[in-house]
Design an enzyme around this catalytic site. Sequence first.
Site, short mmCIF file in Angstrom:
data_model
loop_
_atom_site.label_atom_id
_atom_site.label_comp_id
_atom_site.label_asym_id
_atom_site.label_seq_id
_atom_site.Cartn_x
_atom_site.Cartn_y
_atom_site.Cartn_z
N ASP A 195 -2.21 -4.74 3.67
CA ASP A 195 -2.34 -5.01 5.11
C ASP A 195 -3.31 -6.17 5.39
OD1 ASP A 195 -0.72 -2.88 5.40
OD2 ASP A 195 -2.27 -1.50 6.10
N HIS B 13 -0.29 -3.65 11.92
CA HIS B 13 1.10 -3.19 11.95
C HIS B 13 1.67 -3.35 13.35
CE1 HIS B 13 -1.04 -0.82 8.84
NE2 HIS B 13 0.02 -1.16 8.12
N GLU C 235 0.80 -1.23 0.00
CA GLU C 235 0.00 0.00 0.00
C GLU C 235 0.83 1.27 0.00
OE1 GLU C 235 -3.28 -0.29 2.96
OE2 GLU C 235 -2.94 -2.42 2.68
N ASP D 252 -5.90 -6.68 7.19
CA ASP D 252 -7.14 -6.33 7.88
C ASP D 252 -8.22 -6.16 6.81
OD1 ASP D 252 -6.60 -3.90 6.70
OD2 ASP D 252 -6.06 -2.88 8.56
N TYR E 160 5.58 2.34 10.74
CA TYR E 160 4.35 2.94 10.24
C TYR E 160 3.58 3.70 11.32
CZ TYR E 160 0.42 3.38 7.16
OH TYR E 160 -0.55 3.89 6.36
N ARG F 48 0.35 4.89 11.30
CA ARG F 48 -1.10 4.72 11.47
C ARG F 48 -1.35 3.30 11.94
NH1 ARG F 48 -1.25 8.73 7.05
NH2 ARG F 48 -0.60 7.16 5.54
N GLU G 128 -9.71 -3.59 5.42
CA GLU G 128 -9.45 -2.65 4.33
C GLU G 128 -8.35 -3.19 3.40
OE1 GLU G 128 -11.34 0.05 3.80
OE2 GLU G 128 -12.50 -0.34 5.62
#
Length: 773
Positions: free
Chosen positions: A82, A333, A9, A84, A288, A290, A86
């Site tokens: 990622d 993360h 991403e 998850d 990361y 976020r 999303e």
Amino acid sequence: MEENLVIVESPAKAKTIEKFLGKDFKVVSCYGHIRDLSKNDFSIDVNNNYKPSYIIPEDKKKIVSELKKLIKKFNMFWLATDEDREGEAIAWHLYEVLQLNSHKVNRIAFHEITKTAVLKALENPRNIDFNLVNAQQARRILDRIVGYELSPVLWKKVKPGLSAGRVQSVAVRLIVEREREILNFKSTSSFKVNAKFNFYDDKNQLQSFKAELNTKFDEKNKTIEFLNKCLKSDFKIDSIVKKPLKKSPPAPFTTSTLQQEASRKLGFSVAQTMTIAQRLYESGKITYMRTDSVNLSNEAINAIKDAVINNFGKNYLQTRQYTTKTKGAQEAHEAIRPTYVNIQEIDGNNQEKKLYELIWKRTLASQMTDAEIEKTTATISLSNTNEKFIAIGEVIKFDGFLKLYYESPDDEDNDNSKIILPALKEGQNLTIEELFAAERFTHYPPRYTEATLVRKLEELGIGRPSTYAPIISTIQQRGYVIKEDRPGTERKYLYFYMKNNKIIEEIKTENTGYEKNKLYPNDIAMVVNDFLIEHFTNILDFNFTANVEKDFDEIAEGKIDWTKMIDKFYKTFHPVVEKTITTTKKSTGERVLGIDPVSKKPVMVKIGRYGPIVQIGDTNDEEKPKFASLPKGLMIETITLEQALNLFTLPRNIGKFEDKDIVVSIGRFGPYIRHNNTFYSLKKGVDDPYSITYERAIEVIAEKREKDKNKYIKKFEEDPELQILNGRWGPYITYKNNNYKIPKNINPAELTYNKCIEIIKSVGEQKKKKKKK
DNA sequence: CAGTGAGCGAGCTTCCGCTTGACTT
């Protein structure tokens, strides 16, 4: 034909991972979601099983076409977004948009960006998890339905341009409700008694310490009565209790805790913290930024171990693994930590250095020993009454992680600084040196700051690390909330103290209620919030998100079909939308204040077309009603009849100057004086339009005239429309209602007419170029 | 820039979560 293409991403992540992989791998980034529902229409077919229609947004077209070109050159594709909801959806959108061959696609994921984790992920490929993808689609579609059906209701029933949504409306609700708690708060006072005691120790040294009375008096007379008893009393140490305390270090940073600490310790806004962290991340200095996870990779823990031993020695090391308690955390993360913990200081600007240092300290501290504290409580008795004085001292026996890091409290004022007591013995007789009592007031609950609002939202499981900063900017942009400082007020309080064995009374003043960087709701937030709570209680419920998250989890586990979940929601929600549109009246937040003593007509406040207004008389009356806008600082909720009527004293003619009237009023841009068709702004806090005197008004006019003298640098005979002026941002050229920046290397006073025209032309062309891009 | 608040109607506004740059006053 090349071998392997990995898609992640974030471009910074792509760069790092490429280093871990061999020559056979190329790693690129897709920059988050590449497909979404169109911004311009509903994009959900409610009559066809809620089929979403996805488009590639304008700003993603370039990256998609680049990816399309790239895939032709490769044989095998690894979707490494990622792990998850999303991330899974992004992988699926990539798969669909790029039309990848299912036999050539591997879905992989890593929770930490370390070489071992990446290599291990490559050994464990899987297929796209469609249950997880569907959970994301349900989330996306639910948010679209709520946002795009509720907002138009507000346009019709409250004001055009407003918005509502699952997350923002709850954020506004929190702020509105807190403000009302504060408005309704009744402060009470009580008297707190303090003393300072003396004694001689074994070595005949004078020792002293402070103590506070264990009871507070709610009446002045009882306080005086007690203080007078003290004058005749003997004092003695009754008991000493020692208690060991342990303090553990806080977990490593997540997005939300980083935002809170950076706000408290460094004074950064939430958005500021994120931009600075982004730069640290892009330059490879931190992981990361976020994330909702407090997890550290094993490699990181080992590196931190070395760093703790090197800096503080083995005694300070205590490795630990933290687990998240956050509702709905997805943990895709690691926690936010330095990429290389051995680096204590970085290059960069001041802010980057400070934020890095904070992250470095917090990370190390998380693997350090507990602090050991000994708390001593001494009770002092009086010979003639039962109240006791209490002295509390804290001694740090072993500092542990406190050597490096201390988590700041929200409210520094309440931080009782640590008191160290002298060596005390039970039965010790004391003499009283100081004695005083001060009237103390209960304080209303604190207003939210950006950071405390984020913490509250996270607590409720509302919003995600990537959205905390945008939420705060949205609710401000829509005019619901304003972030600002407000001055406090002076308050008188009673103070008693002992002097020459007498109690003396004094009246003191203190400043209270000063607020810095707090979130305040505007009138429109109150009206919208009341409207939404009345008609859409369920959506505004603090548990709404948590409840739908349970459904999303069940979709992800394959237990329920996403369209069934959405259908159930829509079938109850949509009829309420329809009913609200057809049956409710426009909501203006109207409040009747009373009767105007002059016209005998009703006085009311409400939201008008251009903002909050006071109105005298009804719209249906023969005589048209009178209107006045509410100035800053007055609210529909709290304005009094007297304040409202006062607003009609403007515009005010305060006399003639140089044969022309001076008129004071309030316009769109605040209070002003008008004289001879020229406007002179009044600065807030300095001059008040309702009370400004004739003399002061002339001063303001003179000041402005003096300033304007310096405004004109140069005029040209060739063309009166061309002028060089001194502005807020330095000298500039103005020409036909357009302003042009003067290049820095040019002295504006030496500019010729032709040179100005040249600048205008070149700046104009630059602007055109930018527009084309 | 410093009005406005009658009424009609056209055309617009809006969500949440993933990602970075590109933006001037």
